[in-house]
Motif scaffolding. Structure first.
Motif, PDB file in Angstrom:
ATOM      1  N   ASP A 141       0.837  -1.203   0.000  1.00  0.00           N
ATOM      2  CA  ASP A 141       0.000   0.000   0.000  1.00  0.00           C
ATOM      3  C   ASP A 141       0.869   1.250   0.000  1.00  0.00           C
ATOM      4  OD1 ASP A 141      -2.688  -1.178   0.196  1.00  0.00           O
ATOM      5  OD2 ASP A 141      -1.992  -1.921   2.125  1.00  0.00           O
ATOM      6  N   LEU A 142       1.989   1.191   0.717  1.00  0.00           N
ATOM      7  CA  LEU A 142       2.883   2.346   0.768  1.00  0.00           C
ATOM      8  C   LEU A 142       4.283   1.909   1.170  1.00  0.00           C
ATOM      9  CD1 LEU A 142       3.203   3.160   4.063  1.00  0.00           C
ATOM     10  CD2 LEU A 142       0.855   3.861   3.673  1.00  0.00           C
ATOM     11  N   THR A 143       5.250   2.731   0.802  1.00  0.00           N
ATOM     12  CA  THR A 143       6.654   2.508   1.135  1.00  0.00           C
ATOM     13  C   THR A 143       7.174   3.721   1.894  1.00  0.00           C
ATOM     14  OG1 THR A 143       7.019   1.130  -0.819  1.00  0.00           O
ATOM     15  CG2 THR A 143       8.966   2.108   0.208  1.00  0.00           C
ATOM     16  N   ILE A 144       7.910   3.477   2.963  1.00  0.00           N
ATOM     17  CA  ILE A 144       8.534   4.562   3.715  1.00  0.00           C
ATOM     18  C   ILE A 144      10.011   4.590   3.359  1.00  0.00           C
ATOM     19  CG2 ILE A 144       9.133   5.409   6.015  1.00  0.00           C
ATOM     20  CD1 ILE A 144       6.519   4.230   7.008  1.00  0.00           C
ATOM     21  N   LYS A 145      10.514   5.765   3.004  1.00  0.00           N
ATOM     22  CA  LYS A 145      11.906   5.920   2.603  1.00  0.00           C
ATOM     23  C   LYS A 145      12.555   7.025   3.428  1.00  0.00           C
ATOM     24  CE  LYS A 145      11.273   4.310  -2.153  1.00  0.00           C
ATOM     25  NZ  LYS A 145      12.170   3.156  -2.025  1.00  0.00           N
ATOM     26  N   ILE A 146      13.815   6.809   3.755  1.00  0.00           N
ATOM     27  CA  ILE A 146      14.587   7.764   4.537  1.00  0.00           C
ATOM     28  C   ILE A 146      15.642   8.389   3.635  1.00  0.00           C
ATOM     29  CG2 ILE A 146      15.889   8.134   6.668  1.00  0.00           C
ATOM     30  CD1 ILE A 146      13.117   6.918   7.075  1.00  0.00           C
ATOM     31  N   SER A 153       8.507   8.261 -10.812  1.00  0.00           N
ATOM     32  CA  SER A 153       7.143   8.529 -11.268  1.00  0.00           C
ATOM     33  C   SER A 153       6.130   8.273 -10.171  1.00  0.00           C
ATOM     34  CB  SER A 153       6.820   7.650 -12.483  1.00  0.00           C
ATOM     35  OG  SER A 153       6.905   6.272 -12.131  1.00  0.00           O
ATOM     36  N   ARG A 154       6.588   7.694  -9.062  1.00  0.00           N
ATOM     37  CA  ARG A 154       5.670   7.419  -7.977  1.00  0.00           C
ATOM     38  C   ARG A 154       5.364   8.690  -7.188  1.00  0.00           C
ATOM     39  NH1 ARG A 154       8.460   2.344  -5.174  1.00  0.00           N
ATOM     40  NH2 ARG A 154      10.287   3.616  -5.647  1.00  0.00           N
ATOM     41  N   ILE A 155       4.325   8.619  -6.363  1.00  0.00           N
ATOM     42  CA  ILE A 155       3.850   9.776  -5.613  1.00  0.00           C
ATOM     43  C   ILE A 155       4.499   9.757  -4.241  1.00  0.00           C
ATOM     44  CG2 ILE A 155       1.798  10.886  -4.634  1.00  0.00           C
ATOM     45  CD1 ILE A 155       0.258   9.307  -6.918  1.00  0.00           C
ATOM     46  N   ALA A 156       5.159  10.840  -3.879  1.00  0.00           N
ATOM     47  CA  ALA A 156       5.882  10.911  -2.607  1.00  0.00           C
ATOM     48  C   ALA A 156       5.372  12.086  -1.792  1.00  0.00           C
ATOM     49  CB  ALA A 156       7.383  11.050  -2.849  1.00  0.00           C
ATOM     50  N   ARG A 157       5.283  11.860  -0.487  1.00  0.00           N
ATOM     51  CA  ARG A 157       4.890  12.923   0.442  1.00  0.00           C
ATOM     52  C   ARG A 157       5.886  12.943   1.585  1.00  0.00           C
ATOM     53  NH1 ARG A 157      -0.938  13.421   3.634  1.00  0.00           N
ATOM     54  NH2 ARG A 157      -0.431  15.307   4.821  1.00  0.00           N
ATOM     55  N   CYS A 158       6.471  14.106   1.821  1.00  0.00           N
ATOM     56  CA  CYS A 158       7.428  14.233   2.916  1.00  0.00           C
ATOM     57  C   CYS A 158       6.666  14.370   4.227  1.00  0.00           C
ATOM     58  CB  CYS A 158       8.346  15.429   2.695  1.00  0.00           C
ATOM     59  SG  CYS A 158       9.638  15.566   3.962  1.00  0.00           S
ATOM     60  N   LEU A 159       6.903  13.428   5.144  1.00  0.00           N
ATOM     61  CA  LEU A 159       6.238  13.467   6.444  1.00  0.00           C
ATOM     62  C   LEU A 159       6.964  14.365   7.430  1.00  0.00           C
ATOM     63  CD1 LEU A 159       5.466   9.662   6.864  1.00  0.00           C
ATOM     64  CD2 LEU A 159       3.956  11.439   5.986  1.00  0.00           C
ATOM     65  N   GLY A 160       8.230  14.610   7.176  1.00  0.00           N
ATOM     66  CA  GLY A 160       9.020  15.418   8.098  1.00  0.00           C
ATOM     67  C   GLY A 160      10.448  14.927   8.107  1.00  0.00           C
ATOM     68  N   GLY A 265      21.624  14.446  11.722  1.00  0.00           N
ATOM     69  CA  GLY A 265      20.553  14.602  10.734  1.00  0.00           C
ATOM     70  C   GLY A 265      20.397  16.073  10.356  1.00  0.00           C
ATOM     71  N   PRO A 266      19.197  16.480   9.967  1.00  0.00           N
ATOM     72  CA  PRO A 266      17.986  15.652   9.866  1.00  0.00           C
ATOM     73  C   PRO A 266      17.952  14.847   8.568  1.00  0.00           C
ATOM     74  CG  PRO A 266      17.489  17.900   9.243  1.00  0.00           C
ATOM     75  CD  PRO A 266      18.934  17.893   9.648  1.00  0.00           C
ATOM     76  N   PHE A 267      17.205  13.723   8.618  1.00  0.00           N
ATOM     77  CA  PHE A 267      17.018  12.873   7.457  1.00  0.00           C
ATOM     78  C   PHE A 267      15.536  12.926   7.069  1.00  0.00           C
ATOM     79  CE2 PHE A 267      20.397  11.054  10.103  1.00  0.00           C
ATOM     80  CZ  PHE A 267      21.463  11.128   9.221  1.00  0.00           C
ATOM     81  N   PRO A 268      15.207  13.394   5.852  1.00  0.00           N
ATOM     82  CA  PRO A 268      13.798  13.467   5.460  1.00  0.00           C
ATOM     83  C   PRO A 268      13.156  12.084   5.404  1.00  0.00           C
ATOM     84  CG  PRO A 268      15.223  13.912   3.583  1.00  0.00           C
ATOM     85  CD  PRO A 268      16.118  13.857   4.783  1.00  0.00           C
ATOM     86  N   VAL A 269      11.909  12.021   5.807  1.00  0.00           N
ATOM     87  CA  VAL A 269      11.132  10.780   5.799  1.00  0.00           C
ATOM     88  C   VAL A 269       9.981  10.957   4.809  1.00  0.00           C
ATOM     89  CG1 VAL A 269       9.792   9.138   7.154  1.00  0.00           C
ATOM     90  CG2 VAL A 269      11.725  10.352   8.205  1.00  0.00           C
ATOM     91  N   HIS A 270       9.919  10.098   3.810  1.00  0.00           N
ATOM     92  CA  HIS A 270       8.874  10.175   2.790  1.00  0.00           C
ATOM     93  C   HIS A 270       8.002   8.924   2.823  1.00  0.00           C
ATOM     94  CE1 HIS A 270      11.890  12.983   1.114  1.00  0.00           C
ATOM     95  NE2 HIS A 270      10.863  13.610   0.582  1.00  0.00           N
ATOM     96  N   VAL A 271       6.741   9.102   2.513  1.00  0.00           N
ATOM     97  CA  VAL A 271       5.871   7.960   2.220  1.00  0.00           C
ATOM     98  C   VAL A 271       5.605   7.992   0.720  1.00  0.00           C
ATOM     99  CG1 VAL A 271       3.747   9.261   2.742  1.00  0.00           C
ATOM    100  CG2 VAL A 271       3.723   6.767   2.763  1.00  0.00           C
TER     101      VAL A 271
END
Length: 308
Positions: A141-146, A153-160, A265-271
């Motif tokens: 359903d989703l992937t979390i990347k650091i 081409s995928r949709i990414a949202r920065c969580l913080g 850090g900081p290291f951005p966290v994306h979903v």
């Protein structure tokens, strides 16, 4: 979908035995309804209705077709209602791909908090090293990347952003002393994490408020798995950069914060997702992650949560 809609229109006319009454039920002009049913008859190659000025009757083919249409239209309506419920209530299997490091240090408590809030959701978590996180191919359903994302081409949202902190064992600090400034880390044994494949030294970007300091710490051990880094630090091998809440390890006397005013850090966290049309469980989980970010990546306690 147009064929399904035409079946629905035909079924309404057949049940009402009248184009006029069916048009009222459907909210369509009678002429439009008559044209759509005629198109359906041409597409199947058979006459489905016998029309007269007084009434509409089903042909033999129309009776057979109506029986099938009613079943198909009913199944489609049920499927639509089920999908609406799926988008409204978090339920089903939530599949998440993420780096093992982030999962171990940060996400276990968050998964448990989300599970308590949404008891109808089950979980499948697929873990990979930071180096290989982009190669995880399991459907999800989703992937979390650091870290910074490559073009995709995928949709990414920065969580913080995620900060990690430095820890060492009491024995190590007693033997080597505690550094008072990041510059002193070069003279200490540090546990390098995610060393670069070309052998270049790992650098730690440290921040304190608006201050920034990049250092290449002395490193005898280099690992790519956080559990190993933590264990080595507990055994006195050196200073390690660890994320998440290390309260239990601090209270047990094994680890102590080093340079407590500084963070790595900081290291951005994306979903990252393949589509914006997410099931309710995935949308609720993203919202929960944002809520946790606001609390420093700690799972918020709920009224129903047991005391921790």
């Amino acid at each position: 979908m147009r064929s399904l809609h035409s079946m629905q229109l035909f079924a309404e006319v057949a049940k009402a035995r009248s184009f006029s009454r069916a048009a009222l039920v459907l909210g369509l002009p009678k002429s439009t309804l008559s044209r759509r049913v005629a198109q359906l008859e041409r597409s199947v190659g058979l006459s489905l209705l016998n029309r007269s000025t007084r009434k509409v009757e089903l042909t033999g083919a129309g009776e057979l077709y109506l029986e099938r249409c009613l079943r198909i239209v009913q199944e489609a309506e049920v499927a639509h209602e089920e999908l609406q419920a799926l988008t409204a209530t978090p339920s089903g299997l939530l599949r998440v791909n993420m780096p093992a490091t982030f999962a171990t240090d940060v996400m276990a408590d968050i998964f448990m908090g989300f599970a308590r809030r949404h008891p109808e959701v089950a979980f499948h978590v697929n873990l990979a090293s930071l180096e290989h996180a982009d190669r995880v191919a399991d459907p999800c359903d989703l992937t979390i990347k650091i870290g910074q994302l490559p073009d995709s081409s995928r949709i990414a949202r920065c969580l913080g952003a995620l900060h990690v902190h430095l820890y060492a064992s009491s024995d190590y600090l007693a033997a080597h002393g505690a550094p008072a400034h990041p510059a002193e880390l070069a003279a200490h044994e540090c546990i390098g994490f995610r060393a670069q494949a070309n052998g270049a030294p790992t650098r730690w970007p440290l921040v304190r408020g608006t201050e920034q300091f990049s250092v290449a710490p002395g490193s005898r051990f280099s690992v790519n798995e956080v559990g190993m880094a933590r264990r080595l630090a507990m055994l006195g091998a050196g200073i390690a950069a660890l994320g998440g809440d290390q309260t239990e390890l601090e209270q047990s006397g094994n680890l102590r914060r080093v340079l407590p005013d500084w963070a790595v850090g900081p290291f951005p966290v994306h979903v990252v997702t393949e589509t914006r049309l997410l099931p309710a469980r995935a949308r609720a989980f993203v919202d929960y992650l944002i809520e946790c970010l606001a609390q420093g990546w700690q799972a918020p306690l709920q009224a129903s949560d047991p005391a921790r």
